[in-house]
Structure formats: C-alpha cells, structure tokens
Design a protein around this motif. Structure first.
Motif, short mmCIF file in Angstrom:
data_model
loop_
_atom_site.label_atom_id
_atom_site.label_comp_id
_atom_site.label_asym_id
_atom_site.label_seq_id
_atom_site.Cartn_x
_atom_site.Cartn_y
_atom_site.Cartn_z
N ASN A 130 5.80 21.98 68.91
CA ASN A 130 4.73 21.16 68.36
C ASN A 130 4.42 21.80 67.11
N ALA A 176 5.17 11.56 66.24
CA ALA A 176 3.70 11.49 66.13
C ALA A 176 3.26 12.72 67.10
N GLN A 177 2.24 13.26 66.62
CA GLN A 177 1.78 14.35 67.58
C GLN A 177 0.43 14.64 68.03
N GLY A 178 -0.11 14.26 68.84
CA GLY A 178 -1.39 14.43 69.32
C GLY A 178 -1.59 15.85 69.31
N ALA A 179 -0.67 16.77 69.65
CA ALA A 179 -0.70 18.19 69.77
C ALA A 179 -1.44 18.76 68.40
N TYR A 220 11.98 15.76 79.21
CA TYR A 220 11.84 16.56 78.14
C TYR A 220 12.63 18.04 78.46
N MET A 277 13.05 8.01 76.37
CA MET A 277 12.14 7.73 77.36
C MET A 277 12.22 6.53 77.84
N LEU A 328 -0.11 4.23 61.97
CA LEU A 328 0.93 5.15 62.43
C LEU A 328 2.17 4.41 62.46
N PHE A 384 -4.49 12.40 64.94
CA PHE A 384 -2.92 13.00 65.34
C PHE A 384 -2.41 13.40 63.89
C1 LIG Z 1 -0.30 9.08 69.44
C2 LIG Z 1 0.94 9.82 69.79
C3 LIG Z 1 0.81 11.03 70.06
C4 LIG Z 1 2.08 11.95 70.48
N1 LIG Z 1 2.00 13.28 70.59
C5 LIG Z 1 2.94 13.80 70.87
C6 LIG Z 1 3.05 15.36 70.88
O1 LIG Z 1 1.93 15.87 70.64
N2 LIG Z 1 4.09 15.93 71.13
C7 LIG Z 1 5.33 15.18 71.39
O2 LIG Z 1 6.54 15.95 71.62
N3 LIG Z 1 5.28 13.89 71.43
C8 LIG Z 1 4.31 13.19 71.17
N4 LIG Z 1 4.33 11.72 71.02
C9 LIG Z 1 5.77 11.15 71.15
C10 LIG Z 1 5.62 10.39 72.55
O3 LIG Z 1 5.84 11.44 73.61
C11 LIG Z 1 6.85 9.29 72.45
O4 LIG Z 1 6.54 8.31 71.69
C12 LIG Z 1 7.01 8.76 74.01
O5 LIG Z 1 7.19 9.68 74.96
C13 LIG Z 1 7.93 7.46 73.79
O6 LIG Z 1 9.31 8.13 73.60
P1 LIG Z 1 10.06 7.35 72.32
O7 LIG Z 1 9.22 7.48 71.10
O8 LIG Z 1 11.04 8.39 71.91
O9 LIG Z 1 10.45 6.22 72.67
C14 LIG Z 1 3.23 11.07 70.67
C15 LIG Z 1 3.11 9.76 70.28
C16 LIG Z 1 2.00 9.00 70.05
C17 LIG Z 1 2.18 7.54 69.80
#
Ligand SMILES: Cc1cc2nc3c(=O)[nH]c(=O)nc-3n(C[C@H](O)[C@H](O)[C@H](O)COP(=O)(O)O)c2cc1C
Length: 209
Positions: free
Chosen positions: A107, A153-156, A86, A196, A137, A178
C-alpha cells in the motif's frame, strides 16, 4: 490493479480525467472534494517517506476516525475473506505475519504506481459528504478504465496524513479520506489476478411492489 508499469500517464490525460470527474453529482451540489495528484519525483519521495513510516512501525492516525469495532458479522467476514484471498494468491499463509506485513507494505509502495491522488474534504463534514467523495472516486476510476489506466483505491493512504502533507498539497482545513494509486497495469503481475466475489442480488437488494 495492484501492480503497475513504471511509465507515467501523460499529464494531459490525467488533467482530462480530473476535469471530467469534477462534473460528478454531489448532495446540494456542495462539491466538498479536493484531489491532490502526486507524480514523478514527488511521487517517489512520498513513497519512500510512507514506507519509512510503515517500516518504523509507526501506528499513524487518520484524519477521519474509522468506525469502532465490533463491526457487523457479515461485514467482518467479507473483510477477512478479502484479505485472505489476496494473501492466498500471493502464496502467503494466514499465520505468516511477516508475509502479511510485506503485502500490507505494498500500500505504501503505492503498488509501484507512477502516480497517487489524495482525496480530501473539510474535516467538519460528515457522512453525506463522504458519500460525495465515493461518487467522485467511482467517476475518476471509470474515466480511467475508459482510457486504459488502472487504479487502486486505498483507505490505507489515509493512515499517515502528516507524511502525505509533507509532499502533497492538501487544503489546510481538509482531512484525507482515501488515496488512489494509478498508472498502466503490469499485465504479468500475479497480484493483478485477484478477483473479489460479490453477494448475490437477493442478499443486497429487496423489491416490494
Ligand atoms: C474506499 C476504498 C478503499 C480501499 N482501500 C484499499 C486499501 O487500502 N488497500 C487495498 O489493497 N485495496 C483497497 N481497496 C480495494 C478493495 O479491496 C476492492 O475494491 C474490493 O476488494 C473489491 O475488489 P475489486 O475492486 O477488485 O472488484 C479499497 C477500495 C475502496 C472503494
């Protein structure tokens, strides 16, 4: 998607997505979920409040604790590789702390999305309900893809739950698991070119017959 056009998704489309998603499966049909959708001026207000917190260096604190470290090596490696690919796409060196903070801040800028949704469940529930939250989700995000809507999706977005509560309607007994920022993709944004990798089938699955 981590960059969006400012135009909002029509209300009727958002409602349709969440109306269909609530039909998702859950263990013992417990449907532990609640989703608080924030749009328009409320979304901008929340974005500002979250960025203020982040900029002040506030550590925040999650409703649901994160697993304590050390995590398994393979998991740590993939997490690091995710962050670095990233940063690399955005031209930020590993050693550039300010650059990394600038990216982490996105985020809380909700990646420029016009909407954010906060997924919460009762604080007393555990892992199996967390699984249900993940199913919801995935259902939501696939329904969005089908309608040309991008999301992240953002755990942040679970990091400053008190700030989220100032704007979003989160049920009192719930904790935020999330968030999900969503809207229409900015097709010109470099950040959206990050792809990814995935582990091969044999590494994540075994078959016995
Ligand atoms: C539950 C969950 C939380 C995530 N939290 C974040 C986050 O806080 N910030 C972010 O940039 N991406 C976040 N992601 C995205 C993941 O990084 C991403 O899905 C993963 O790297 C796979 O990449 P793709 O979805 O582009 O294939 C999250 C994904 C999931 C499922």
């Amino acid at each position: 998607m981590r960059a969006y056009r400012p135009d909002p998704v029509p209300d009727a489309v958002i409602r349709e997505v969440f109306d269909l998603a609530r039909l998702a499966q859950s263990g013992t049909n417990s449907q532990p979920w609640h989703v608080a959708v924030v749009s328009g001026a409320a979304c901008d207000d929340l974005r500002n409040r979250l960025c203020e917190r982040f900029d002040a260096g506030h550590p925040g604190g999650r409703d649901f604790e994160r697993p304590s470290e050390p995590l398994p090596d393979a998991v740590m490696e993939r997490r690091r590789a995710c962050g670095y690919s990233y940063y690399a796409t955005m031209g930020v060196e590993r050693s550039d702390r300010e650059g990394r903070a600038r990216i982490a801040r996105k985020n809380y800028e909700l990646f420029g999305a016009p909407h954010a949704a906060f997924f919460s469940m009762p604080l007393v529930l555990g892992l199996s309900s967390g699984v249900d939250m993940g199913i919801l989700l995935q259902t939501v995000t696939l329904l969005m893809v089908e309608r040309g809507i991008g999301s992240i999706a953002q755990g942040a977005l679970a990091q400053y739950p008190d700030t989220v509560r100032e704007v979003a309607s989160i049920p009192e007994q719930n904790g935020i698991v999330f968030g999900l920022s969503f809207g229409y993709e900015d097709p010109d944004a470099l950040i959206n070119t990050v792809r990814m990798p995935r582990e091969p089938l044999e590494a994540v699955t075994s078959f016995v017959s």
